[in-house]
Enzyme design. Sequence first.
Site, PDB file in Angstrom:
ATOM      1  N   GLU A 130     -24.129 -97.222  70.883  1.00  0.00           N
ATOM      2  CA  GLU A 130     -22.537 -97.110  71.224  1.00  0.00           C
ATOM      3  C   GLU A 130     -21.927 -96.035  70.331  1.00  0.00           C
ATOM      4  OE1 GLU A 130     -21.108-100.712  72.459  1.00  0.00           O
ATOM      5  OE2 GLU A 130     -23.016-101.030  73.685  1.00  0.00           O
ATOM      6  N   GLY A 134     -24.342 -98.122  65.730  1.00  0.00           N
ATOM      7  CA  GLY A 134     -25.683 -97.697  65.863  1.00  0.00           C
ATOM      8  C   GLY A 134     -26.541 -98.768  65.261  1.00  0.00           C
ATOM      9  N   GLU A 243     -41.748 -98.672  67.990  1.00  0.00           N
ATOM     10  CA  GLU A 243     -40.955 -97.439  68.047  1.00  0.00           C
ATOM     11  C   GLU A 243     -41.091 -96.770  66.725  1.00  0.00           C
ATOM     12  OE1 GLU A 243     -37.085 -97.554  69.650  1.00  0.00           O
ATOM     13  OE2 GLU A 243     -36.255 -95.946  68.536  1.00  0.00           O
ATOM     14  N   ARG A 269     -47.886 -63.277  52.821  1.00  0.00           N
ATOM     15  CA  ARG A 269     -46.802 -62.558  52.140  1.00  0.00           C
ATOM     16  C   ARG A 269     -46.974 -62.410  50.642  1.00  0.00           C
ATOM     17  NH1 ARG A 269     -42.100 -59.965  53.382  1.00  0.00           N
ATOM     18  NH2 ARG A 269     -40.808 -60.305  51.801  1.00  0.00           N
ATOM     19  N   GLN A 280     -48.091 -69.970  40.294  1.00  0.00           N
ATOM     20  CA  GLN A 280     -48.234 -71.505  39.993  1.00  0.00           C
ATOM     21  C   GLN A 280     -47.471 -72.349  40.587  1.00  0.00           C
ATOM     22  OE1 GLN A 280     -47.361 -73.395  36.234  1.00  0.00           O
ATOM     23  NE2 GLN A 280     -49.430 -73.534  35.976  1.00  0.00           N
ATOM     24  N   GLN A 337     -38.306 -72.840  51.966  1.00  0.00           N
ATOM     25  CA  GLN A 337     -38.110 -72.201  50.796  1.00  0.00           C
ATOM     26  C   GLN A 337     -39.249 -71.026  50.573  1.00  0.00           C
ATOM     27  OE1 GLN A 337     -35.488 -72.675  49.281  1.00  0.00           O
ATOM     28  NE2 GLN A 337     -35.936 -71.235  47.212  1.00  0.00           N
ATOM     29  N   GLY A 365     -33.546 -95.952  63.428  1.00  0.00           N
ATOM     30  CA  GLY A 365     -33.196 -96.848  62.394  1.00  0.00           C
ATOM     31  C   GLY A 365     -33.072 -95.845  61.124  1.00  0.00           C
ATOM     32  N   THR A 366     -31.902 -95.774  60.370  1.00  0.00           N
ATOM     33  CA  THR A 366     -31.983 -94.866  59.198  1.00  0.00           C
ATOM     34  C   THR A 366     -32.884 -95.546  57.849  1.00  0.00           C
ATOM     35  OG1 THR A 366     -30.050 -96.172  58.331  1.00  0.00           O
ATOM     36  CG2 THR A 366     -29.574 -94.538  59.738  1.00  0.00           C
TER      37      THR A 366
HETATM   38  C1  LIG Z   1     -30.893 -86.979  68.313  1.00  0.00           C
HETATM   39  C2  LIG Z   1     -30.616 -88.390  68.547  1.00  0.00           C
HETATM   40  C3  LIG Z   1     -31.515 -89.155  69.356  1.00  0.00           C
HETATM   41  C4  LIG Z   1     -31.256 -90.569  69.444  1.00  0.00           C
HETATM   42  N1  LIG Z   1     -31.728 -91.253  70.425  1.00  0.00           N
HETATM   43  C5  LIG Z   1     -31.564 -92.506  70.910  1.00  0.00           C
HETATM   44  C6  LIG Z   1     -31.791 -93.302  71.930  1.00  0.00           C
HETATM   45  O1  LIG Z   1     -32.714 -92.525  72.975  1.00  0.00           O
HETATM   46  N2  LIG Z   1     -31.253 -94.548  72.179  1.00  0.00           N
HETATM   47  C7  LIG Z   1     -30.529 -95.066  71.468  1.00  0.00           C
HETATM   48  O2  LIG Z   1     -30.268 -96.279  71.824  1.00  0.00           O
HETATM   49  N3  LIG Z   1     -30.155 -94.383  70.331  1.00  0.00           N
HETATM   50  C8  LIG Z   1     -30.582 -93.220  69.974  1.00  0.00           C
HETATM   51  N4  LIG Z   1     -30.017 -92.603  68.911  1.00  0.00           N
HETATM   52  C9  LIG Z   1     -28.920 -93.212  68.052  1.00  0.00           C
HETATM   53  C10 LIG Z   1     -29.651 -93.524  66.648  1.00  0.00           C
HETATM   54  O3  LIG Z   1     -30.864 -94.512  66.848  1.00  0.00           O
HETATM   55  C11 LIG Z   1     -28.595 -93.808  65.694  1.00  0.00           C
HETATM   56  O4  LIG Z   1     -27.898 -92.531  65.507  1.00  0.00           O
HETATM   57  C12 LIG Z   1     -28.914 -94.650  64.467  1.00  0.00           C
HETATM   58  O5  LIG Z   1     -29.588 -95.643  64.726  1.00  0.00           O
HETATM   59  C13 LIG Z   1     -27.762 -94.719  63.337  1.00  0.00           C
HETATM   60  O6  LIG Z   1     -26.819 -95.312  64.071  1.00  0.00           O
HETATM   61  P1  LIG Z   1     -25.328 -94.296  63.582  1.00  0.00           P
HETATM   62  O7  LIG Z   1     -25.367 -93.077  64.314  1.00  0.00           O
HETATM   63  O8  LIG Z   1     -24.288 -95.408  64.374  1.00  0.00           O
HETATM   64  O9  LIG Z   1     -24.959 -94.491  62.353  1.00  0.00           O
HETATM   65  P2  LIG Z   1     -23.990 -95.540  61.509  1.00  0.00           P
HETATM   66  O10 LIG Z   1     -24.597 -96.908  61.684  1.00  0.00           O
HETATM   67  O11 LIG Z   1     -22.723 -95.605  61.545  1.00  0.00           O
HETATM   68  O12 LIG Z   1     -24.503 -95.254  60.030  1.00  0.00           O
HETATM   69  C14 LIG Z   1     -23.757 -94.383  59.131  1.00  0.00           C
HETATM   70  C15 LIG Z   1     -24.402 -94.722  57.799  1.00  0.00           C
HETATM   71  O13 LIG Z   1     -24.214 -95.696  57.012  1.00  0.00           O
HETATM   72  C16 LIG Z   1     -25.387 -96.088  56.638  1.00  0.00           C
HETATM   73  N5  LIG Z   1     -25.387 -97.678  57.015  1.00  0.00           N
HETATM   74  C17 LIG Z   1     -25.234 -98.391  57.988  1.00  0.00           C
HETATM   75  N6  LIG Z   1     -25.595 -99.810  57.770  1.00  0.00           N
HETATM   76  C18 LIG Z   1     -25.675 -99.910  56.419  1.00  0.00           C
HETATM   77  C19 LIG Z   1     -26.213-100.899  55.631  1.00  0.00           C
HETATM   78  N7  LIG Z   1     -26.192-102.353  56.121  1.00  0.00           N
HETATM   79  N8  LIG Z   1     -26.649-100.808  54.387  1.00  0.00           N
HETATM   80  C20 LIG Z   1     -26.692 -99.491  53.760  1.00  0.00           C
HETATM   81  N9  LIG Z   1     -26.235 -98.402  54.597  1.00  0.00           N
HETATM   82  C21 LIG Z   1     -25.894 -98.759  56.192  1.00  0.00           C
HETATM   83  C22 LIG Z   1     -26.456 -95.697  57.575  1.00  0.00           C
HETATM   84  O14 LIG Z   1     -27.823 -95.655  56.935  1.00  0.00           O
HETATM   85  C23 LIG Z   1     -25.883 -94.062  57.728  1.00  0.00           C
HETATM   86  O15 LIG Z   1     -26.091 -93.578  56.346  1.00  0.00           O
HETATM   87  C24 LIG Z   1     -30.345 -91.248  68.631  1.00  0.00           C
HETATM   88  C25 LIG Z   1     -29.488 -90.482  67.644  1.00  0.00           C
HETATM   89  C26 LIG Z   1     -29.770 -89.245  67.690  1.00  0.00           C
HETATM   90  C27 LIG Z   1     -28.939 -88.285  66.696  1.00  0.00           C
END
Ligand SMILES: Cc1cc2nc3c(=O)[nH]c(=O)nc-3n(C[C@H](O)[C@H](O)[C@H](O)COP(=O)(O)OP(=O)(O)OC[C@H]3O[C@@H](n4cnc5c(N)ncnc54)[C@H](O)[C@@H]3O)c2cc1C
Length: 385
Positions: A130, A134, A243, A269, A280, A337, A365-366
């Site tokens: 949302e 995320g 996933e 190249r 190297q 690069q 998941g990040t």
């Molecule tokens: C191209 C694309 C396709 C996607 N497809 C889908 C989809 O099909 N369905 C869907 O539901 N979602 C989808 N997503 C969403 C995606 O899964 C989320 O963007 C992702 O899970 C991260 O959530 P957020 O963007 O809210 O980042 P946030 O949760 O706001 O995180 C921001 C930063 O804070 C860090 N962070 C957050 N919590 C912690 C913690 N506890 N400890 C340490 N660091 C933390 C994160 O690692 C990140 O670096 C998509 C996103 C993109 C960009």
Amino acid sequence: MPFPRVHLEEEHEMFRDQVRRYLRDNMAGKVAKWREQGHVDKEDFLAFGREGWLCLWADEAYGGLGIRDIRYDQVLQEETVRWTDSGFFHNAHSMLVGPYLDRFANDEQKSRFLPGAVSGETVMAIAMTEPDTGSDLAAIRTKAEDQGDHYLMNGSKTYISNGIIGDLFVVAAKTGEKRGEIGLFVVTSDMEGFSRGRHLKKMGLQAQDTAEIRFDNVRVPKENLLGEAGMGFAYMAECLAVERTMSAIGSLAHAQVAFDITLDFIKERTAFGQPVGTFQNTRFVMADLRARLDATQAWLDQCVMLANAEKLTPEDAAALKLVTSELQGEVVDAGLQFHGGAGYMDEYEISHMFRDARIARIYAGTSEIMKEIIGRGLGLGDPRR
Ligand SMILES: Cc1cc2nc3c(=O)[nH]c(=O)nc-3n(C[C@H](O)[C@H](O)[C@H](O)COP(=O)(O)OP(=O)(O)OC[C@H]3O[C@@H](n4cnc5c(N)ncnc54)[C@H](O)[C@@H]3O)c2cc1C
């Protein structure tokens, strides 16, 4: 030469030949169009459906092949990345959304939703993220209020893959006031109150449509709840392991292709009278990447076998996603690069691959969340949560 793939058998290689021929002859030529328009066409899903390649796992009763062997999905993904574009998200349809129907839909729901998913008539997407949350999925705000014979859904989602061409969305929504009290619902794009927002412009994955979607008083029939209300969080945790395995397969396939096109380039190249690959520095970096790609591929292939046997843990899947996506980032960076200025040009595939790769460390998941999961598995969870 890459290390032999000992987990694959003759039938998987035969399947690879078949997929490769089809993609090379029928789909490779569409990539420029997909990137230009920002999405693949419904026809491409239908074509995959005709070949029998969507939701391979689905039972014959629903039109599927009943193949529950992730090695085939792996081959399909590897060839898609090599011959077309990582942005063709049939993999999300079949292996990210599909498992929710496979695991939690009842027979009546399966007979309603699976035939279209298998044929490609119905393109599927998953809607968890949302605008406000995320990583912290328990904090979602989209609500599904129990109204007796239906749920009333209100809220919005963002970054939804297949969001523009999608017909069926598995949506995570709050079913109660407690944190993490979430249900999973099937919402179809023809329901009143469902709407799509912006088709989001991105730095990479140009062939893939990522969109916002909204629910304004959508009356979701009770029959569209998957499993039990309130159990959605546990269901998501289960499916996210699948996933992440699929995401790892995509990352490593992408890294292998980036490595190969770079190897070809640096042999041709020349600079200072010799191929740039023979310096190297170039040789050592490529040798190091080759060794790490082989080691990671062997581990991934073992994990695929464990996933086939339902023995891959969420911690294993998180570790796999972490390592493969980080390695992917390193390979595309080194590959770009070694292309020099050409690597920054749109006409060279490595420039697309570099941009496409960046999201792998964020979606599904990040990397930080993967480390959280692995850390908790070590008994090092944050005592405040
Ligand atoms: C191209 C694309 C396709 C996607 N497809 C889908 C989809 O099909 N369905 C869907 O539901 N979602 C989808 N997503 C969403 C995606 O899964 C989320 O963007 C992702 O899970 C991260 O959530 P957020 O963007 O809210 O980042 P946030 O949760 O706001 O995180 C921001 C930063 O804070 C860090 N962070 C957050 N919590 C912690 C913690 N506890 N400890 C340490 N660091 C933390 C994160 O690692 C990140 O670096 C998509 C996103 C993109 C960009």
